[in-house]
Design an enzyme around this catalytic site. Sequence first.
Site, mmCIF file in Angstrom:
data_model
loop_
_atom_site.group_PDB
_atom_site.id
_atom_site.type_symbol
_atom_site.label_atom_id
_atom_site.label_comp_id
_atom_site.label_asym_id
_atom_site.label_seq_id
_atom_site.Cartn_x
_atom_site.Cartn_y
_atom_site.Cartn_z
ATOM 1 N N SER A 94 0.832 -1.203 0.000
ATOM 2 C CA SER A 94 0.000 0.000 0.000
ATOM 3 C C SER A 94 0.867 1.253 0.000
ATOM 4 O O SER A 94 2.090 1.180 0.062
ATOM 5 C CB SER A 94 -0.918 0.001 1.220
ATOM 6 O OG SER A 94 -0.157 0.226 2.386
ATOM 7 N N LYS A 95 0.203 2.385 -0.081
ATOM 8 C CA LYS A 95 0.909 3.655 -0.258
ATOM 9 C C LYS A 95 2.001 3.903 0.773
ATOM 10 O O LYS A 95 3.025 4.503 0.473
ATOM 11 C CB LYS A 95 -0.091 4.811 -0.223
ATOM 12 C CG LYS A 95 -0.935 4.873 -1.488
ATOM 13 C CD LYS A 95 -1.050 6.314 -1.996
ATOM 14 C CE LYS A 95 -1.777 6.362 -3.329
ATOM 15 N NZ LYS A 95 -3.235 6.279 -3.160
#
Length: 487
Positions: free
Chosen positions: A252-253
Site C-alpha cells: 500500500s501507499k
Amino acid sequence: MSNIRVRYPPSPTGEPHLGNIRTALFNWLFAKNNKGKFILRVEDTDRNRLVEGAMESQLEALKWLGIDWDEGPDIGGAYKPYTQSERLDIYKKISDRLIQDGFAYKCYCSQERLAQMREGYKKTQSIVGYDRKCRNINSLELGEINNEKSYVVRFKTPLEGKIIFNDLVRGQVEFENIRLDDFVILKSDGFPTYHLANVIDDYYMKITHVMRAEEWLSSTPKHIHIYNSMNWEIPEFAHLPIILAPDKSKLSKRHGATSILEYRRLGYLPNAMVNFLAKLGWSLDGETEKIETSELISNFSLKKVSKSGAIFDIDKLNWLNGVYIRGLTADELTFELLDYWKIFPSLELPVNIDYDLLKRIVPLISERIKTLNDAGPLISYFFSDTVKYKKEQILQKGLNFSDVNIILEKLYSEVIAIDDFESNVIETNLRNFVSESNYKTGQVLGILRVIYTGLDVAPPLFESMEILGKKHCVSVISRAIDNMKSS
RNA sequence: GGCGCGUUCGUCUAGUGGCCUAGGACACCGCUCUCUCAAGGCGGAGAUCACGGGUUCGAAUCCCGUACGCGCUACCA
C-alpha cells in the site's frame, strides 16, 4: 485462433496499482500464449468511489507497458458496451429473472438494522452475515411494505450442500454453502454488486478463464451459484498470488510507490517492468532472469504460477532495469532519455538537449545508471559552463593546496598543448605527465574530475574531456587556478 | 470467531520420491580491473526445505496434525 477469452476489469477508483497491473499482465500473457482475446472492461459500479480521470490512467498504464486489448470501452467490440454503468438494464433483467425463478429476493432491511445486527454478532461471536430476515417474507407483508420503500436484491444461497471447483493455480477447493450468507447482488441505487455484474458480463462476453487476485477466491462460490441458477456454463478460475510489501502486508501507499505510473516517472523502462512483474509469481526455469516479452508470451503457463504471495523487491527491479538499460544501443538510450525528459523534465538539465551531443554522452553513463532518472545529475556538467564545486573536493588524498596549485598550473600548459583533442590522445598525454611528475594518477586526474564535473563520482574523465572540448577544458583549468588564488 | 489459501537462503525462485551433502538470481562480503563510480570477471557467506508425526528401502517432494502468515466474512471491488 482459439476461442480463449480473458479479461482485465479495472475499477476507476484510483491509480493503476502494481498488483492489478500484474494481474492484467498475466491475463494478457495467457491470452497471447493461447492466441486468444484479451478484453478490457470498466467496473464502475461503486458510485461512491469513482475518481475523475482514473480510467484514463488505467489505459495509459497498459499502453505504456505494451499491453494491448482486443475489445474494450474505447475500441468497442462484439459484446459492447464494456462499461458496467452502461449495462444496467442487463443486470436488472437478470436480477428480476433470478427473483422470479426463486433464486433471489428483495430485502427491505435498513442499513441501521444491518449495522445493529452486526453489532450483535460481535458480542456473541457467532456467525456473521445477513440473518435472512427478508428471505421468507410473505406476500402480504410484501404488499404492506410496498414499492415505495427502497430495497436491495439478495441471492438466496442454498442452506446445505457445498461448492467444489478446480482452481487452475491451487487445485481443488471446497466451500460449504452454509458458510455463505445471502449476499447482495443489486444495490438500492440500481447498480449491481461485483458478484452479479462480474458473472453476467463474463457470461455475455464469453469469458473462458477468470484470472484474478487471490482475494477473490473466497467469493468464487457465490459466483458459481449465480452461474448455476442461470444455467450458465462456468468458466475456469485461476486465483493469482498477491504482491506484498517488505513487511508481508498488502502493498500500500505507506510502502512507497504503488502506482505503475509512478514507476514510469521514476525512470523504469516498460520492458524491464513487464519482465520484473512477470517474474513476480511466475518463473520460467529458475535460472533465466532477463526474458523479453515475446519469450514471456511463448512460455507463459498457469502451471508455473506460484501459489504464495511475493514481496516486491525494489533492489531486484533496479538491477533488472539496469540490465535493460545496458542492453540498449546508444541510439535507443538517447531516444529513451529524450522521451523521458519530455514528460518528466530534469531539474539539472536544459529543456532542449541536442540529440547528437546526448548520443555521444550516453555511452559514458549507460552502465552507471539504474533508472532514466539517474542520468540528469550525472551529466549536467556537459550542459553548464560553470560547474560548481567545493574547494575541499579538489583536495585529493595526500595533497595540500599548494600542491594543487602547482598541478593545475602544469596541467594548464599540458592540456593547452594537446592538438588532437581526442580521448585516447588526452589519456596518453596526461598519463605521461603523471608518470613524469611526483604525483599519483589518482591525485592528478582527481583534480581534473572535480573541476570539470563538480562530482566526486563521475563518468570517465578522458571521454568527458573530449566531449567538453579543448577550449572549455583549458578555460576551466585557468578559472580553477584563479579560484585557488582568490580564496 | 468462522471459512479459505499459503509456508524452500534476508528477498524472488528451481525442485512433482533417489541426479539435493537443495540449484540460480537480487542484496551482502572479499579479490580483480581502475582516474572516481559503475559495469565485468573470480570467490565467499547465507536454507537442519515452518514444526511434529506417519507412508516408503529412500521425502523438500505423498498423507495427517500443529503453528504462523495472508485473504474473505460490506448496498467495495
